[in-house]
Write an enzyme that holds these catalytic residues in place. Structure first.
Site, PDB file in Angstrom:
ATOM      1  N   SER A  15      62.650  28.780  31.965  1.00 44.65           N
ATOM      2  CA  SER A  15      61.859  29.988  32.251  1.00 44.65           C
ATOM      3  C   SER A  15      60.635  30.026  31.352  1.00 44.65           C
ATOM      4  O   SER A  15      60.583  29.371  30.303  1.00 44.65           O
ATOM      5  CB  SER A  15      62.751  31.221  32.002  1.00 44.65           C
ATOM      6  N   ASP A  37      68.738  24.619  28.738  1.00 46.14           N
ATOM      7  CA  ASP A  37      68.730  26.092  28.762  1.00 46.14           C
ATOM      8  C   ASP A  37      70.154  26.627  28.846  1.00 46.14           C
ATOM      9  O   ASP A  37      71.058  25.949  29.350  1.00 46.14           O
ATOM     10  CB  ASP A  37      67.931  26.607  29.970  1.00 46.14           C
ATOM     11  N   ASP A  63      73.721  26.112  24.786  1.00 46.92           N
ATOM     12  CA  ASP A  63      73.363  27.240  23.928  1.00 46.92           C
ATOM     13  C   ASP A  63      72.906  26.611  22.617  1.00 46.92           C
ATOM     14  O   ASP A  63      73.727  26.156  21.817  1.00 46.92           O
ATOM     15  CB  ASP A  63      74.583  28.140  23.699  1.00 46.92           C
ATOM     16  N   ASN A  90      61.917  25.593  21.669  1.00 47.02           N
ATOM     17  CA  ASN A  90      61.183  26.731  22.215  1.00 47.02           C
ATOM     18  C   ASN A  90      62.050  27.951  22.491  1.00 47.02           C
ATOM     19  O   ASN A  90      61.550  29.074  22.490  1.00 47.02           O
ATOM     20  CB  ASN A  90      60.491  26.235  23.510  1.00 47.02           C
ATOM     21  N   TYR A 148      62.938  40.044  14.730  1.00 42.67           N
ATOM     22  CA  TYR A 148      61.971  39.144  15.375  1.00 42.67           C
ATOM     23  C   TYR A 148      60.911  38.725  14.352  1.00 42.67           C
ATOM     24  O   TYR A 148      60.591  37.538  14.228  1.00 42.67           O
ATOM     25  CB  TYR A 148      61.320  39.817  16.586  1.00 42.67           C
ATOM     26  N   LYS A 152      60.798  34.817  13.164  1.00 46.60           N
ATOM     27  CA  LYS A 152      59.617  34.031  13.557  1.00 46.60           C
ATOM     28  C   LYS A 152      58.833  33.553  12.325  1.00 46.60           C
ATOM     29  O   LYS A 152      58.272  32.458  12.328  1.00 46.60           O
ATOM     30  CB  LYS A 152      58.738  34.832  14.522  1.00 46.60           C
TER      31      LYS A 152
END
Ligand SMILES: NC(=O)c1ccc[n+]([C@@H]2O[C@H](COP(=O)([O-])OP(=O)(O)OC[C@H]3O[C@@H](n4cnc5c(N)ncnc54)[C@H](O)[C@@H]3O)[C@@H](O)[C@H]2O)c1
Length: 271
Positions: A15, A37, A63, A90, A148, A152
């Site tokens: 995706s 994925d 996973d 990613n 997040y 990140k």
């Protein structure tokens, strides 16, 4: 690195940005693309699209937050195509404060498992490319989601560490830090941790902070990645404004923090 005749593995390849990277690598003439994925059906569809275009592909259900799955993914890719030239690490999620450990596992730990699994082969061949999808949140911050922002930042730190440690041994590293991209991130993230977990990302797209400089398509982001890979550039900034914000943050941290508080208040409709 020119992806022609290269074997690429892309996590989160079913995706959004990962899917566009898979299709772009195939179109550029990659020897094979491994689409990894959590969503096995969607990964198989991307692999089928690549094969329908006359290129080699393999879908792998994994996973990547599981060490066993991450190692099995690398082993399957190596068994199928001999070796891995390019890993795009990613896969990632954005959720609220309740899901720290899952965010840590998906957004950070997965990159460590995969790097450990691919590096021995790359170092033995004296070449390899690692591309990490972080976020502008990894250079600046993410309003409304501490996990997040923190995870990140950790991705950027890991990518820098790998570049410094292995850069002179043939390993190129890039770190992709976009702002808003029109993908399914809100929906796929919620599916993993439960529908009630709050996030600034809706099912339709990025929150207002990320979208402040416009929203790119995942295909546009994939094109930026391929261009940056040609010069083996470390930082990939599809939204160039991020470089200015990062400079301002480094130049005067107090001023930057005040500005971010003002932005937060403005986006919340306060001032
Ligand atoms: N969309 C944006 O605005 C944006 C901005 C900056 C950074 N990013 C980052 O881009 C990356 C890709 O996200 P996207 O926006 O394309 O979202 P997306 O949800 O469209 O695609 C992500 C894919 O990763 C897969 N995935 C999630 N967790 C996984 C796991 N544990 N193992 C295997 N696969 C997993 C999902 O099933 C999905 O197919 C993420 O790391 C995200 O944080 C996105």
């Amino acid at each position: 690195m020119d992806v022609r005749q290269r074997v690429a593995v892309v996590t989160g390849g079913a995706s959004g940005i990962g899917r566009s990277l898979c299709l772009a690598f195939a179109e550029q003439g990659a020897a094979a693309v491994v689409v990894a994925d959590l969503d096995a059906d969607a990964a198989a569809q991307v692999a089928a699209t690549i094969e329908a275009g006359g290129h080699r592909a393999l879908a792998v259900a994994a996973d990547v937050a599981s060490r066993a799955d991450a190692e099995a993914l690398v082993a399957k890719a190596q068994d199928a195509f001999g070796h891995i030239d390019l890993l795009c690490s990613n896969a990632g999620i954005i959720v609220g404060d309740e899901a720290w450990s899952r965010m840590w596992a998906v957004n950070v730990q997965s990159h460590v498992y995969l790097a450990r699994a691919v590096l021995p082969g790359m170092l033995a061949r004296g070449e390899g490319y690692l591309v990490y999808t972080a976020s502008a949140a990894g250079l600046l911050t993410q309003l409304g989601s501490a996990p997040y922002a923190v995870t990140k930042h950790a991705v950027v730190a890991l990518a820098e560490w790998l570049s410094i440690t292995y850069g002179d041994r043939g390993i190129a590293v890039s770190c992709l830090c976009p702002q808003a991209v029109s993908t399914n991130l809100g929906a796929t993230s919620r599916r993993q941790v439960g529908a009630d977990t709050p996030t600034t990302w809706s099912d339709r797209g990025a929150g207002p902070q990320a979208a402040v400089d416009g929203t790119l398509t995942p295909d546009q982001v994939a094109a930026f990645v391929i261009e940056a890979m040609a010069d083996e550039r470390f930082l990939i900034l599809p939204h160039p404004q991020v470089a200015t914000y990062e400079r301002r943050r480094a130049d005067d941290r107090e001023r930057w923090l005040r500005g971010m508080r003002r932005l937060q208040a403005r986006l919340a409709g306060g001032r």
